[in-house]
Design an enzyme around this catalytic site. Structure first.
Site, PDB file in Angstrom:
ATOM      1  CD  GLU A 261      -2.160  -4.387   6.728  1.00 18.89           C
ATOM      2  OE1 GLU A 261      -2.935  -4.282   5.744  1.00 18.89           O
ATOM      3  OE2 GLU A 261      -1.458  -5.386   6.934  1.00 18.89           O
ATOM      4  CB  CYS A 295      -9.620  -1.657   5.608  1.00 17.83           C
ATOM      5  SG  CYS A 295      -9.120  -3.030   6.654  1.00 17.83           S
TER       6      CYS A 295
END
Length: 504
Positions: A261, A295
């Site tokens: 990720e 993010c």
């Protein structure tokens, strides 16, 4: 601060290596100083894991897996149910510790712990739904099916911006799948990890278990040990693209699995039919929530030329009214960046954007009057999607771009190396469906009339391209933590071969 630490049973100096039930190891490692990003004051000191202590943890995790994998999955789910309940009891102080150590506002800190509780609830249900398929065999008196089995001890490497939630996405799911785990948190947020391990230890003790959940602390050297360790079939890594690439290469050399990720450079498209009231609220949270350190933060705004002036004016006005300050105080919407390095990166990005034709419309000024790591969120109007716009800067910078056709907007949205989250604001069904089609957004997350940030745990979370391709949390993301086995049973008295082969 002392009240928060006392509620969580934390001391000023904390051991940072744990295996077993309250198996805290004084490794003799270096001291990691946990700092409050709001003031840069010291919160606590955590003793880092040494290579020798890591080896002890890895051996314990491997031994515990041998017994844990034999527990029926619904019974493993009971432990996660109790972990969720333990987190409910400490939701506020643990959330406040997240705020204290990471800098996100209190509502977001408590929301992060709620996310841990939610994934525990999801995992409890999942423990009775680890389904495999039954297939039809071409051979008479044969049955084929697949089953999913525990994978092994896994490594979990997390970053500072979600210091406990991302661990829980992996840990709760992996545990009900029958895996044990070794966690390495960011060296910027070691204390929240220690606090979480204390909670987990108490739950394990209630079941007479040891070393299902294990903690190691430290810098890149500990992450390298995890990545190189052939006893760990899976490494789940959350962090930057450059570090994620190194982790993936290291794990691939030993033919292990990586769940990555990595970075995001997320865009919202606003077309000429969109409701601007809704869009402004979503853009604001997406761009400045967690001080731009998600993010999924909204970093690019792609506006139709017809509504660009009005939307720009409304955003600039909203930015000028943003309450910055102590993230623990009511009313604060924007806290500090995590450290001075992050502040400097933001300042460099603004200067670079201006040299590439950008116009600073609002913000971008350091606020030393509030604390050493405060900067006003910035909006820059860009003439094109330049190199800096294609680069993720982990800070509250929003780049404005304009378009004329939807195909042009989608091309801009997709024209960056990252592919995590995306959104469109529109009242056109045709535009929404185009955005969600195979010719639309190339991201792992694509939303209509909601922003890029704030994903729910029920859906698989992750992205494409340089975001790494990993999927965590909901849907069928659990498959990453298990191994698939295809089984064929012959219940007849003959031995026919597949494909009608005659042998002998």
């Amino acid at each position: 601060m002392k009240a928060i630490l006392d509620k969580l049973n934390l001391q000023a100096v904390n051991l940072g290596t744990c295996t077993g039930i309250d198996g805290w190891i004084d490794s003799g490692g270096e001291v990691i100083v946990s700092l409050n990003p709001t003031s840069s004051a010291e919160i606590a000191r955590v003793i880092a894991t040494t290579p020798a202590a890591y080896e002890q943890v890895a051996q314990q995790a491997q031994a515990a897996f041998v017994a844990w994998r034999e527990w029926p999955a619904p019974r493993r789910g009971l432990l996660i149910r109790d972990l969720g309940n333990a987190l409910r009891e400490l939701r506020e102080p643990l959330g406040e510790l997240v705020t204290l150590e990471m800098g996100k506002i209190r509502a977001e800190g408590i929301g992060e712990v709620q996310e841990m509780i939610d994934i525990c609830d999801f995992a409890v249900g999942l423990s009775r739904q680890l389904y495999g398929l039954t297939m039809q065999s071409e051979r008479p008196s044969h049955r084929m099916y697949e089953q999913w089995l525990p994978l092994g001890p896994i490594g979990i490497i997390t970053t500072f911006n979600f210091p406990v939630a991302v661990w829980s996405w992996n840990a709760a799911i992996a545990a009900v799948c029958g895996d044990t785990m070794i966690w390495k948190p960011s060296e910027l947020t070691p204390l929240t990890a220690v606090a979480t391990q204390h909670i987990v230890n108490r739950v394990m003790a209630d079941y007479g278990l040891r070393a299902i959940f294990n903690l190691t602390t430290g810098g890149p050297a500990i992450g390298q040990l995890l990545s190189e360790d052939g006893r760990l079939p899976l490494i789940a890594f959350t962090g930057s693209i450059p570090v994620g690439r190194r982790v993936a290469e290291t794990v691939a050399r030993r033919l292990g699995r990586s769940l990555l990720e990595l970075g995001g450079n997320n865009a919202i498209i606003v077309d000429e039919t969109a409701g601007l009231d809704l869009a402004v609220r979503a853009i604001l949270f997406g761009a400045v929530g967690t001080a731009g350190q998600r993010c999924t933060t909204t970093r690019r705004l792609i506006m139709h030329k017809a509504i660009a002036p009005a939307l720009t004016a409304r955003l600039v006005q909203a930015y000028r009214q943003l309450p910055l300050g102590d993230p623990l105080q009511p009313g604060t919407l924007v806290g500090p960046l995590v450290n001075e390095k992050a502040v400097q990166a933001m300042q460099r990005a603004i200067v670079t954007a201006q040299t590439q034709g950008g116009e600073l419309l609002v913000g971008g000024q350091p606020r030393p009057d509030l604390g050493p790591n405060f900067v006003e969120p910035a909006i820059l109007k860009m003439p094109a999607q330049t190199e800096i716009v294609q680069t993720e800067t982990f800070a509250p910078i929003l780049y404005l771009l304009e378009y004329e056709t939807l195909d042009e907007a989608i091309a801009l949205q997709n024209g960056v190396p990252q592919g995590l989250s995306s959104a469109i604001f529109t009242d056109s069904v045709r535009a929404a469906e185009r955005f969600l089609s195979a010719a639309g957004s190339d991201c792992g997350i694509a939303n209509v009339n909601i922003g890029t940030s704030g994903a729910e745990i029920g859906g698989a979370f992750g992205g494409e391209k340089e975001t790494g391709g990993g999927r965590e949390s909901g849907s069928d993301a659990w498959r990453a933590y298990m191994r698939r086995q295809t089984n064929t049973i012959n219940w007849g008295r003959d031995l026919p071969l597949a494909q009608g082969i005659q042998f002998g």
